[in-house]
Design a protein around this motif. Structure first.
Motif, PDB file in Angstrom:
ATOM      1  N   CYS A  88      38.082  30.675  52.006  1.00 52.85           N
ATOM      2  CA  CYS A  88      36.861  31.294  51.496  1.00 52.85           C
ATOM      3  C   CYS A  88      35.757  30.249  51.403  1.00 52.85           C
ATOM      4  CB  CYS A  88      37.090  31.937  50.129  1.00 52.85           C
ATOM      5  SG  CYS A  88      35.586  32.761  49.537  1.00 52.85           S
ATOM      6  N   ALA A 135      32.501  31.343  50.457  1.00 45.55           N
ATOM      7  CA  ALA A 135      31.409  31.985  49.733  1.00 45.55           C
ATOM      8  C   ALA A 135      31.111  31.212  48.452  1.00 45.55           C
ATOM      9  CB  ALA A 135      31.751  33.445  49.440  1.00 45.55           C
ATOM     10  N   GLU A 136      30.045  31.634  47.776  1.00 41.86           N
ATOM     11  CA  GLU A 136      29.430  30.809  46.739  1.00 41.86           C
ATOM     12  C   GLU A 136      30.362  30.428  45.596  1.00 41.86           C
ATOM     13  OE1 GLU A 136      25.632  32.283  45.628  1.00 41.86           O
ATOM     14  OE2 GLU A 136      25.507  30.972  43.874  1.00 41.86           O
ATOM     15  N   ALA A 137      31.092  31.387  45.045  1.00 42.24           N
ATOM     16  CA  ALA A 137      31.938  31.070  43.887  1.00 42.24           C
ATOM     17  C   ALA A 137      32.995  30.045  44.267  1.00 42.24           C
ATOM     18  CB  ALA A 137      32.595  32.346  43.350  1.00 42.24           C
ATOM     19  N   CYS A 138      33.576  30.202  45.419  1.00 42.16           N
ATOM     20  CA  CYS A 138      34.590  29.239  45.851  1.00 42.16           C
ATOM     21  C   CYS A 138      33.963  27.887  46.164  1.00 42.16           C
ATOM     22  CB  CYS A 138      35.347  29.773  47.058  1.00 42.16           C
ATOM     23  SG  CYS A 138      36.592  31.016  46.633  1.00 42.16           S
ATOM     24  N   LEU A 171      37.129  36.799  48.888  1.00 43.55           N
ATOM     25  CA  LEU A 171      38.410  37.499  48.925  1.00 43.55           C
ATOM     26  C   LEU A 171      38.639  38.278  47.636  1.00 43.55           C
ATOM     27  CD1 LEU A 171      40.396  34.541  50.487  1.00 43.55           C
ATOM     28  CD2 LEU A 171      40.061  36.768  51.576  1.00 43.55           C
ATOM     29  N   GLY A 172      37.578  38.386  46.831  1.00 47.90           N
ATOM     30  CA  GLY A 172      37.711  39.104  45.570  1.00 47.90           C
ATOM     31  C   GLY A 172      38.451  38.317  44.510  1.00 47.90           C
ATOM     32  N   CYS A 192      37.035  35.500  42.962  1.00 45.07           N
ATOM     33  CA  CYS A 192      35.997  34.547  42.536  1.00 45.07           C
ATOM     34  C   CYS A 192      36.356  33.885  41.206  1.00 45.07           C
ATOM     35  CB  CYS A 192      34.655  35.247  42.420  1.00 45.07           C
ATOM     36  SG  CYS A 192      34.232  36.203  43.890  1.00 45.07           S
ATOM     37  N   ALA A 232      39.808  30.171  46.862  1.00 41.69           N
ATOM     38  CA  ALA A 232      40.855  31.062  47.344  1.00 41.69           C
ATOM     39  C   ALA A 232      40.977  30.979  48.861  1.00 41.69           C
ATOM     40  CB  ALA A 232      40.547  32.499  46.924  1.00 41.69           C
TER      41      ALA A 232
END
Ligand code: FES
Length: 169
Positions: free
Chosen positions: A88, A90-93, A130-131, A133, A138
């Motif tokens: 992953c 994306a931002e949170a990861c 990947l849901g 966050c 992840a």
């Protein structure tokens, strides 16, 4: 194209011919992407030795077909890797170390994103959320989800996959 040495079997060539033979001759260029998707879905990848047949079906040059296949990351020109690692990005990861995890994965596998490990066993691909966050960073390895992954844990997952054992969640 990396699959230069791969020789498509007669059976697979026949499958491709069947895909390319549905429609007018030559096929309209608007059908090129749908046909390439159909070929990849049928065979898992699009080998270099199929390019002449595809080009002929569309009355295009081999270079034109090769250009389309290599332009889209979706199209694979080598046999599918045994394992696929989706990291992953994306931002949170990313805020929880996904970039460092990616750097570690690239070093461990000897390839960059969208690439294959030196032994061809692993494909390294990005994914964007990947849901998980709240438990980032992840990843999925062969579609199995793992969260709060550290570089050391990633090493264990890769080793387990290489050994053919089920990776612990
Ligand atoms: S941003 Fe990575 S799981 Fe949501």
């Amino acid at each position: 194209m990396q699959s230069q040495d791969y020789h498509t079997s007669q059976q697979d060539s026949d499958r491709v011919d069947a895909i390319l033979s549905t429609g007018p001759a030559p096929l309209p260029q608007t059908e090129l992407l749908p046909k390439l998707h159909a070929i990849q879905q049928a065979l898992g990848f699009i080998a270099a030795d199929l390019v002449p047949a595809i080009a002929g079906a569309f009355n295009l040059s081999r270079a034109e077909v090769h250009g389309v296949i290599t332009f889209y990351h979706h199209f694979q020109t080598t046999p599918p890797a045994r394992h696929t690692l989706h990291l992953c990005q994306a931002e949170a990861c990313r805020s929880m170390g996904a970039e460092q995890l990616l750097a570690h994965a690239e070093q461990a596998l000897g390839c960059r994103l969208h690439g294959r490990s030196a032994d061809g066993q692993f494909a390294l691909e990005p994914v964007y959320c990947l849901g998980q966050c709240a438990t980032s960073p992840a990843l999925t390895l062969d579609h199995q989800l793992h969260a709060r992954v550290t570089p050391a844990r990633l090493d264990r997952l890769l080793a387990q996959a290489t050994a053919g054992t089920v990776a612990a969640p």
